[in-house]
Design an enzyme around this catalytic site. Structure first.
Site: not given
Length: 213
Positions: A204, A207
């Site tokens: 991700d 993230d």
């Protein structure tokens, strides 16, 4: 008979590919990931703006007058899809400091994988500007399609999509929804997994940029 989809450009410059490999490494720090994304954003900006129109301008050098060339028309708009798209901004703004910035706030519903809008702010004259839509990952393309839908609703006509990684499924979805929008990416990966993540991918991007889970 439908019109052919706009071109997909894979930016295979050695510096881009080298930095992308560094970013994929699971051991890369948050700081390092952010810095690399910023650097790749700058390199991608060179490619996506390669065909911008130029117009003549007369200037004075220290020695004599001359006719040079400058970019024609209004300043570009950079439209990052929040939050990960912001990772491209600093690098691109370092090359285009006068560009306007639109913010498109979307998140992906974890159950449906559909894009949900929570924020939108843009210049009022999008119809007169080239708009670069920025998002590191083109996975399902739900966020990309929703962002372009929203920008078009505000009048945008000349749109270009820039990402770091794309999945074949995302490319097909974007071309189905917006066939006239060209795409620039550093790589086209294998596929999406069952959770809608690009594989082999890099995880991700948001993230990894911000150190969140």
């Amino acid at each position: 008979m439908t019109a052919a989809a706009a071109k997909v450009t894979v930016v295979d410059h050695p510096l881009v590919q080298h930095k992308l490999t560094l970013m994929r490494d699971v051991s890369r720090s948050t700081k390092g990931f952010r810095e690399l994304l910023n650097e790749i954003g700058m390199l991608l900006a060179y490619e996506v703006t390669r065909d911008l129109p130029l117009e003549p301008v007369t200037i004075e050098t220290p020695l004599q007058p001359m006719e040079g060339r400058q970019i024609a028309g209004k300043k570009l708009v950079l439209a990052p899809i929040l939050r990960a798209g912001v990772g491209f901004l600093d690098g691109m703004l370092s090359l285009m400091p006068s560009a306007r910035v639109a913010h498109v706030g979307l998140y992906r519903d974890p159950d449906t994988l559909q894009a949900v809008e929570y924020y939108f702010k843009s210049p009022s004259d999008l119809a007169d500007r080239t708009v670069l839509v920025l998002d590191p990952m083109l996975a399902t393309a739900n966020s990309a399609v929703a962002a372009i839908d929203r920008l078009k609703s505000r009048g945008a006509k000349d749109l270009r999509f820039v990402c770091l990684l794309a999945a074949p499924e995302g490319i097909a979805r974007l071309q189905e929804a917006h066939p006239e929008v060209p795409l620039w990416t550093a790589a086209i990966d294998d596929r999406l997994n069952d959770h809608g993540y690009i594989t082999p991918g890099l995880g991700d991007a948001g993230d990894r940029m911000y150190g969140t889970r």
